[in-house]
Design an enzyme around this catalytic site. Structure first.
Site, PDB file in Angstrom:
ATOM      1  CB  THR A 228      -0.940   0.039   1.225  1.00 15.65           C
ATOM      2  OG1 THR A 228      -1.582   1.326   1.297  1.00 15.65           O
ATOM      3  CG2 THR A 228      -0.186  -0.191   2.520  1.00 15.65           C
ATOM      4  CB  SER A 263      -4.065   2.523  10.452  1.00 13.91           C
ATOM      5  OG  SER A 263      -3.811   1.653   9.365  1.00 13.91           O
ATOM      6  CE1 TYR A 265      -4.192  -3.127   4.895  1.00 15.91           C
ATOM      7  CE2 TYR A 265      -4.076  -0.736   4.729  1.00 15.91           C
ATOM      8  CZ  TYR A 265      -4.040  -1.981   4.139  1.00 15.91           C
ATOM      9  OH  TYR A 265      -3.843  -2.082   2.785  1.00 15.91           O
ATOM     10  CG  HIS A 266      -1.711   2.158   6.510  1.00 11.98           C
ATOM     11  ND1 HIS A 266      -2.843   2.744   7.042  1.00 11.98           N
ATOM     12  CD2 HIS A 266      -1.859   2.219   5.160  1.00 11.98           C
ATOM     13  CE1 HIS A 266      -3.635   3.155   6.058  1.00 11.98           C
ATOM     14  NE2 HIS A 266      -3.055   2.846   4.901  1.00 11.98           N
ATOM     15  CE  LYS A 269      -1.643  -4.585   2.813  1.00 16.17           C
ATOM     16  NZ  LYS A 269      -1.728  -5.689   1.842  1.00 16.17           N
TER      17      LYS A 269
END
Length: 477
Positions: A228, A263, A265-266, A269
């Site tokens: 991302t 976040s 989530y990030h 990644k």
């Protein structure tokens, strides 16, 4: 032979609701299947990991099918006839994964979908639904076969279960693995502690399992991993494609570009990227990290072939992306919800370019031991610019569109410099579908067509970065 391999389905399904994806999974199986149980814990559902279940492993083998047609998905080996390149798409039932699976199959790649169907379960958890009606994965694949005479192999299970993943690898023997199979929502990862932990466990450990599977069962297999652009954050310098050359105290080196995730989530990644880079160096794995921008759109050439092939279209505050959300808000007469000042700028791309980029990465694989990074987007827009484009497109269709600023639930810069490089995929042959009036018209028409399916209670943001807590958050209908 085409194969269906099922794993990670709870043995006791009598308590499942009739609309449960697990109930649908089992009820759609042929009646002649032999069932076998194992004792691995069921890991697909994030809030129930402490409750161990026995697994139900199911195999289904279809009748012999004609050899797949060769084409752009074929490879030639010395002294042998060309054969289709075998591509495993992890997360192939999701938004990007489904469109990619159909595109690759249509291009004569031999495709296998690996998915635990948990994305559908997230909708049940949170009371959400796709704007477009989506069929079960089984109906999708059957319809694709009936329209194209092309088979898509299906492996239902959790990549966090290495025994399942190992069996899928040894059964299908992929030449390339496209890894979409992660919890992909920043807001979902910020709902509460349990979902933050699930996001990192599922994403990081699942990717580690994929890396070990490649090492053990297909060392020449090419990993195409969806990253991302959010890994980079919004630095006050240009964003390069994965690496930056710097001079410090008279010495120069090329280093991984600094990461500023925003976040849980990030952050998952970022951890993925570090793990993949390490295994490329240590084990000689070949990998391409596609740092994707924000995706919009719902239609590809393949998904338009039949209503049972429709892709999902998320518009809610948890899984919906900015442009898709704005189009739905305009269609139902809800003001466009701009977070804060609206200067947040990101890279964007059409779902048709997502599938094109993945195919280009597969067709031009990384070298052994190489960790490539491509920035996968085609244009940059601020949130305010998107709102203005949707407003103008709405006016052409006779829709009066208003915009409001709402308190920003995220912790992010609302006005900032942003200039990200994205040349490598263009050099490989990407032909972008840029955001045009006709595309906005198409998106708005889809939103208008299905506006009776919109739940307006899901439009406003309900997840706060600052208010996340340890206590599980219950979502009421």
């Amino acid at each position: 032979m085409a194969h269906l391999l099922y794993a990670s389905c709870p043995l006791n399904i009598s308590s499942c609701s009739k609309n449960s994806p697990l109930k649908k999974c089992l009820s759609s199986l042929p009646t002649s299947i032999t069932l076998q149980t194992s004792v691995k814990p069921f890991k697909s559902l994030p809030l129930n990991r402490k409750n161990a279940h026995k697994l139900l492993s199911v195999r289904a083998t279809t009748l012999e099918q004609p050899t797949a047609k060769t084409g752009s998905g074929s490879e030639q080996t010395s002294g042998q006839k060309s054969r289709p390149t075998r591509v495993m798409v992890i997360g192939g039932d999701g938004y990007c994964g489904w469109a990619t699976s159909l595109h690759l199959s249509n291009k004569n790649y031999e495709v296998a979908i690996v998915d635990n169907l948990v994305r559908r379960n997230f909708d049940h958890q949170l009371g959400l639904d796709s704007l477009t009606p989506i069929s079960s994965i089984h109906d999708r694949i059957r319809r694709w076969r009936s329209l194209t005479q092309k088979d898509i192999n299906l492996y239902i299970g959790d990549v966090c279960d290495f025994e399942f993943l190992a069996e899928a690898f040894t059964s299908f023997k992929p030449d390339a693995v496209v890894h979409f199979g992660e919890q992909r929502s920043a807001p979902y990862s910020m709902i509460d502690r349990s979902r933050a932990i699930y996001t990192q466990q599922n994403n990081v450990l699942g990717t580690l399992n994929v890396l070990f599977a490649i090492k053990e069962f297909g060392e020449d297999c090419h990993l195409v991993k969806l990253g991302t652009m959010g890994e980079y954050g919004t630095p006050n310098i240009d964003i390069e494609e994965g690496y930056i050359t710097i001079t410090h105290n008279g010495r120069t080196d090329t280093l991984p570009y600094p990461k500023q995730a925003s976040s849980f989530y990030h952050l998952s990644k970022v951890h993925d990227s570090n793990n993949i880079a390490f295994t490329c160096k240590a084990w000689g794995i070949r990998a391409t990290d596609l740092n994707q921008g924000v995706v919009y759109g719902v239609r590809t050439d393949e998904t338009e072939m039949h209503e049972e092939l429709y892709n999902r279209f998320d518009y809610d505050g948890v899984f919906g992306t900015a442009l898709n959300r704005f189009c739905v808000q305009a269609a139902v007469g809800h003001p466009l919800t701009v977070y804060g000042k609206g200067g947040q700028t990101r890279g964007y791309l059409d779902i048709r370019d997502t599938v094109q980029c993945v195919e280009l990465a597969i067709a031009n694989p990384a070298n052994r031991g190489e960790f490539r990074v491509f920035n996968q987007f085609t244009e940059q827009f601020s949130v305010n610019q998107l709102a203005s484009l949707v407003t103008k497109a709405g006016e052409k269709l006779g829709i009066e569109v208003q915009t409001i600023s709402v308190p920003n639930p995220r912790v992010e810069a609302e006005e900032h410099y942003y200039n990200a490089k994205h040349t490598k995929l263009i050099e490989l042959g990407l032909e972008p579908h840029l955001l045009s009036d006709s595309l906005l018209d198409s998106l708005l028409n889809v939103a208008v067509q299905f506006k009776d399916r919109v739940d307006t209670k899901q439009i406003m943001p309900s997840v706060s970065w600052r208010k996340i807590g340890a206590k599980p958050k219950t979502v009421s209908a």
